[in-house]
Design a protein around this motif. Structure first.
Motif, short mmCIF file in Angstrom:
data_model
loop_
_atom_site.label_atom_id
_atom_site.label_comp_id
_atom_site.label_asym_id
_atom_site.label_seq_id
_atom_site.Cartn_x
_atom_site.Cartn_y
_atom_site.Cartn_z
N THR A 191 26.46 38.43 33.72
CA THR A 191 26.61 39.68 33.85
C THR A 191 28.17 39.99 32.38
OG1 THR A 191 28.05 40.71 35.76
CG2 THR A 191 25.80 40.43 35.67
N ASN A 192 28.21 41.27 31.64
CA ASN A 192 29.30 41.96 31.56
C ASN A 192 30.64 42.36 32.40
OD1 ASN A 192 30.97 44.39 29.84
ND2 ASN A 192 30.17 42.65 28.77
N SER A 193 30.19 42.45 33.54
CA SER A 193 31.72 42.51 34.74
C SER A 193 31.78 40.97 35.74
CB SER A 193 31.14 43.17 35.96
OG SER A 193 30.99 43.98 35.40
N ASN A 194 31.28 40.07 35.16
CA ASN A 194 31.05 38.42 35.85
C ASN A 194 30.50 37.26 34.40
OD1 ASN A 194 32.79 36.33 36.28
ND2 ASN A 194 31.52 36.84 38.68
N SER A 195 31.01 37.06 33.51
CA SER A 195 30.48 36.26 32.68
C SER A 195 30.65 35.15 32.50
CB SER A 195 30.81 36.83 31.03
OG SER A 195 32.76 36.77 30.78
N ALA A 196 31.65 34.58 33.48
CA ALA A 196 31.67 33.30 34.31
C ALA A 196 31.05 32.33 35.23
CB ALA A 196 33.51 33.10 34.21
N SER A 197 30.00 33.24 35.51
CA SER A 197 29.43 32.91 37.09
C SER A 197 27.62 33.58 36.59
CB SER A 197 29.48 33.03 38.54
OG SER A 197 31.40 33.11 38.07
N PRO A 198 27.31 32.50 36.80
CA PRO A 198 25.47 32.97 37.32
C PRO A 198 25.12 33.89 37.81
CG PRO A 198 25.21 30.80 37.02
CD PRO A 198 26.52 31.24 37.40
N PHE A 199 24.55 34.61 37.71
CA PHE A 199 23.92 36.76 38.45
C PHE A 199 22.60 35.93 38.79
CE2 PHE A 199 22.24 40.47 38.56
CZ PHE A 199 23.21 41.42 39.76
N ILE A 200 21.51 36.32 37.46
CA ILE A 200 19.59 36.01 37.76
C ILE A 200 19.42 34.98 37.31
CG2 ILE A 200 19.49 38.19 36.35
CD1 ILE A 200 17.68 38.79 38.63
N THR A 201 18.46 34.42 37.67
CA THR A 201 16.97 33.20 36.36
C THR A 201 15.58 34.13 36.64
OG1 THR A 201 18.56 31.33 37.06
CG2 THR A 201 15.79 31.48 36.18
N PHE A 202 14.82 35.04 35.52
CA PHE A 202 13.99 35.46 35.53
C PHE A 202 13.05 35.11 34.34
CE2 PHE A 202 16.71 38.48 33.61
CZ PHE A 202 16.57 38.59 32.87
N GLN A 203 11.88 35.21 34.46
CA GLN A 203 10.75 34.32 33.84
C GLN A 203 9.95 35.67 33.79
OE1 GLN A 203 7.99 31.51 34.87
NE2 GLN A 203 9.74 30.50 33.79
N LEU A 204 9.42 36.19 31.93
CA LEU A 204 8.32 36.50 31.78
C LEU A 204 7.53 36.00 30.70
CD1 LEU A 204 6.61 39.53 30.57
CD2 LEU A 204 8.42 38.97 28.87
#
Length: 335
Positions: free
Chosen positions: A141-154
């Motif tokens: 995320t823009n608030s924490n660009s150094a760590s993975p936040f989420i994985t999702f798929q469409l």
């Protein structure tokens, strides 16, 4: 003594709460090629291998956005801006970038995502004659660009079926996320936003609209009137995103709308470490669209704090240390 200690440690481990990420029932583990889209607020156009029908129109082009959604286009062109703003949950941008943008929008998880540093998060795309799969993998995320936040798929299918899938939120919903979330679809034709649906329940059959969505309101400025699109100014921040590790499926029903269904068991994120700010009691001057009451989590953009959020009791590790200390003291005293 060692027997008692082993029994104590084993019992503590067996009773300790654990969260294990598991893919939803519909999930393609082969993400396909990396699109090379590395951006904080960017998009890349891709051609489908088939015609994708949506609200009576066939589309063969998509603009994949780094903020977590796609726009539909025809023959490589887009009727309006193909970019999805990071704050479409906001009243102003919800209308200009989601419901009135000129292009249909399909958004499995739109917020202020960021993989612009090229170190965390990749966006993948693959297609064949009947199916296209877009995966946002380990996005920060823009608030924490150094760590993975989420994985999702469409997943887009040639019969018009749309499938969202969520494979783990690993970040803190307030520390790592300073924007709201929008999940859903929109025909982009400027229609007045309809009453939102509870995508967590996802059992609303025969919806006659091609615009259906849910909003979660997080750390937005509650003082600003209409900051969250259906915000009254009196509700607390909602951190009960209740779709993780599930599928939400939009199946065309022949009436211009969708039948909704859900697969999997949602896993709620833990309570954020930063408590939400108490909102003001003065309502905004703008009138929000109608909302449909939902459950106690992810309540249709109703910003209801989730009560069943998997919070770990902080007294458990303290009790474990006290019990261990007691056993050692008893052993020293010869008890």
């Amino acid at each position: 003594m060692m027997s008692k200690l082993r029994t104590f440690i084993l019992g503590t481990l067996l009773t300790w709460p654990m969260i294990v990420f598991s893919a939803p029932p519909i999930w393609d583990a082969n993400f396909g090629a990396d699109t090379g889209l590395q951006a904080d607020d960017g998009y890349i156009a891709q051609t489908l291998g088939f015609m994708f029908p949506f609200d009576g129109v066939d589309y063969d082009t998509i603009a994949i956005n780094s903020n977590g959604g796609v726009m539909l286009g025809v023959a490589g062109g887009f009727a309006g801006d193909p970019f999805l703003d990071y704050d479409v949950w906001n009243a102003i941008y919800f209308e200009s970038d989601f419901t009135n943008v000129g292009n249909p929008a399909i958004v499995p998880f739109v917020t202020d995502l960021d993989n612009g540093d090229g170190l965390v998060g990749t966006i993948h795309f693959k297609t064949d004659a009947t199916t296209a799969v877009i995966t946002w993998s380990g996005m920060a995320t823009n608030s924490n660009s150094a760590s993975p936040f989420i994985t999702f798929q469409l997943t887009l299918a040639s019969d018009g079926t749309i499938t969202f899938g969520y494979d783990g939120i690993s970040g803190d919903m307030l520390l790592d996320l300073d924007e709201g979330i929008v999940v859903g679809v929109s025909n982009g034709a400027g229609d007045p936003p309809p009453a939102v649906s509870d995508l967590g329940a996802a059992m609303n059959a025969n919806l006659a609209t091609s615009t259906v969505y849910e909003i979660w309101c997080y750390d937005e400025n509650m003082v600003v009137a209409g900051a969250c699109y259906d915000q009254t100014g009196t509700r607390p921040d909602n951190y009960g995103f209740d779709l993780d590790q599930t599928n939400v499926i939009f199946t065309p029903n022949g009436t211009g709308g969708f039948d909704l269904s859900a697969l999997g068991t949602p896993v709620l994120p833990t309570t954020p470490t930063t408590p939400p700010t108490t909102p003001p009691t003065t309502p905004p001057t703008t009138t929000p669209p109608p909302t449909t009451p939902g459950g106690d989590t992810g309540a249709l953009g109703g910003c209801t704090v989730g009560v069943a959020d998997g919070t770990v009791d902080p007294t458990l590790p303290l009790l474990a240390l006290i019990s261990l200390g007691s056993l050692l003291l008893r052993r020293k005293r010869g008890v």
